[in-house]
Design an enzyme around this catalytic site. Structure first.
Site, PDB file in Angstrom:
ATOM      1  CG  HIS A  56     -52.878  29.313  27.240  1.00  0.00           C
ATOM      2  ND1 HIS A  56     -53.006  30.558  26.698  1.00  0.00           N
ATOM      3  CD2 HIS A  56     -52.792  28.463  26.204  1.00  0.00           C
ATOM      4  CE1 HIS A  56     -53.002  30.466  25.374  1.00  0.00           C
ATOM      5  NE2 HIS A  56     -52.862  29.214  25.047  1.00  0.00           N
ATOM      6  CD  GLU A 103     -50.200  25.225  24.459  1.00  0.00           C
ATOM      7  OE1 GLU A 103     -49.155  25.642  24.992  1.00  0.00           O
ATOM      8  OE2 GLU A 103     -50.905  25.924  23.718  1.00  0.00           O
ATOM      9  CG  HIS A 107     -45.367  26.304  23.267  1.00  0.00           C
ATOM     10  ND1 HIS A 107     -44.766  27.458  22.811  1.00  0.00           N
ATOM     11  CD2 HIS A 107     -46.701  26.473  23.071  1.00  0.00           C
ATOM     12  CE1 HIS A 107     -45.706  28.293  22.375  1.00  0.00           C
ATOM     13  NE2 HIS A 107     -46.878  27.721  22.510  1.00  0.00           N
TER      14      HIS A 107
END
Ligand SMILES: *[C@@H]1O[C@H](CO)[C@@H](O)[C@H](O)[C@H]1NC(C)=O
Ligand SMILES: *[C@@H]1O[C@H](CO)[C@@H](O)[C@H](O)[C@H]1NC(C)=O
Ligand SMILES: *[C@@H]1O[C@H](CO)[C@@H](O)[C@H](O)[C@H]1NC(C)=O
Ligand SMILES: *[C@@H]1O[C@H](CO)[C@@H](O)[C@H](O)[C@H]1NC(C)=O
Ligand SMILES: *[C@@H]1O[C@H](CO)[C@@H](O)[C@H](O)[C@H]1NC(C)=O
Ligand SMILES: *[C@@H]1O[C@H](CO)[C@@H](O)[C@H](O)[C@H]1NC(C)=O
Length: 242
Positions: A56, A103, A107
């Site tokens: 994930h 993502e 992040h």
């Protein structure tokens, strides 16, 4: 005397800005998050026939959306794409780059504060490398934790992971809205320090990370929404692929 005030203000400003910088400066923990596609898709209304734990995300403990001008560019990870497609698939659309783009933006740009992760290639290849090294999917199978119509004892699942990796994972479940006599296994996080050695997920790393702890919540409401820490007293359903 007149100079004293600006000087004082100057000092206070210097101190507070260095405090802010130090608390946002560098992450101390990277969280490698695996999810179980069947659970994800039952909550997010997608369809998946994937029967392995997939990635994930790879999340630093401090910050999100750190550099909006650093765009995801799939050409930089061209060589990783075949592995990305199987290990880190976009469960909404297997042909799309959107998940990786998101993502990276949220992040990756923060993870990139460390020299070890300061490019898209470094970030994604490190995540894939750790994912394959952990090989969580095989470890669960090896200890007979497989998708099943039967229920598991939460402490058994947690114990297997903890005993094998010698660190505390963070395990999240989805709550069944129809039936609260069981919970659904959804997400498993394993954590690394900045040398990429495994560490306990819950362990507070330093006082500096405290101001950023609220990000844990933000992370949980990533695409895998609706998950919370599994309740150790409620049976766990590990759903087979439908
Ligand atoms: C899973 O679904 C894809 C298409 O959505 C198909 O190409 C693939 O063969 C399926 N895999 C299995 C194991 O059924
Ligand atoms: C943000 O990313 C851009 C593009 O890669 C880069 O030029 C810039 O230095 C980065 N800014 C920071 C603060 O890291
Ligand atoms: C994407 O990366 C490739 C390879 O590094 C580079 O040649 C290209 O200019 C980049 N594209 C953009 C839009 O930055
Ligand atoms: C489940 O785990 C608990 C400890 O949390 C233990 O007391 C209990 O016996 C276990 N049940 C089964 C069926 O293994
Ligand atoms: C809830 O799930 C349990 C375990 O599968 C089952 O025995 C029970 O009948 C279910 N209750 C309802 C209301 O569906
Ligand atoms: C990471 O953990 C390993 C093993 O516990 C330790 O040897 C190493 O010094 C740690 N690195 C950092 C940066 O804390």
């Amino acid at each position: 005397m007149r100079l004293c005030y600006p000087l004082l203000i100057c000092l206070v400003l210097t101190m507070s800005s260095s405090f802010i910088i130090s608390s946002k400066h560098m992450w101390t923990k990277m969280i490698l998050t695996h999810h179980w596609p069947t659970t994800f898709c039952s909550m997010e209304h997608c369809q998946s026939n994937i029967s392995q734990w997939t990635l994930h995300g790879f999340w630093p403990d401090g910050g999100a959306f750190c550099n909006s001008s650093w765009h995801f560019n799939s050409s930089e990870i061209e060589d990783l794409l075949p592995d990305m497609k199987t290990s880190w698939p976009d469960l909404f659309d297997p042909l799309s780059n959107e998940f990786w783009k998101y993502e990276w933006k949220k992040h990756g740009t923060c993870a990139a504060k460390a020299i070890s992760l300061n490019s898209q290639h470094k970030y994604f290849s490190k995540a894939l490398n750790l994912y394959h090294t952990l090989d969580l999917d095989s470890i669960l199978k090896k200890f007979s934790i497989t998708p099943s119509p039967q229920y598991y004892n939460f402490s058994y699942i947690e114990g297997v992971i903890e005993n094998f990796y010698h660190v505390k994972p963070k395990i999240q479940c989805g709550q069944s809205t129809k039936n609260d006599s069981f919970q659904v296994l959804g997400q498993i996080e394993l954590c690394f320090n900045s040398s990429f050695a495994l560490m306990d997920c819950e362990k507070p790393v330093s006082t500096e990370s405290v101001p950023d702890r609220g990000w844990d919540y933000t992370m949980n409401v990533d695409k895998g929404s609706g998950l919370s820490m599994c309740n150790p007293d409620v049976p766990v359903y590990y759903p087979p692929v439908e």
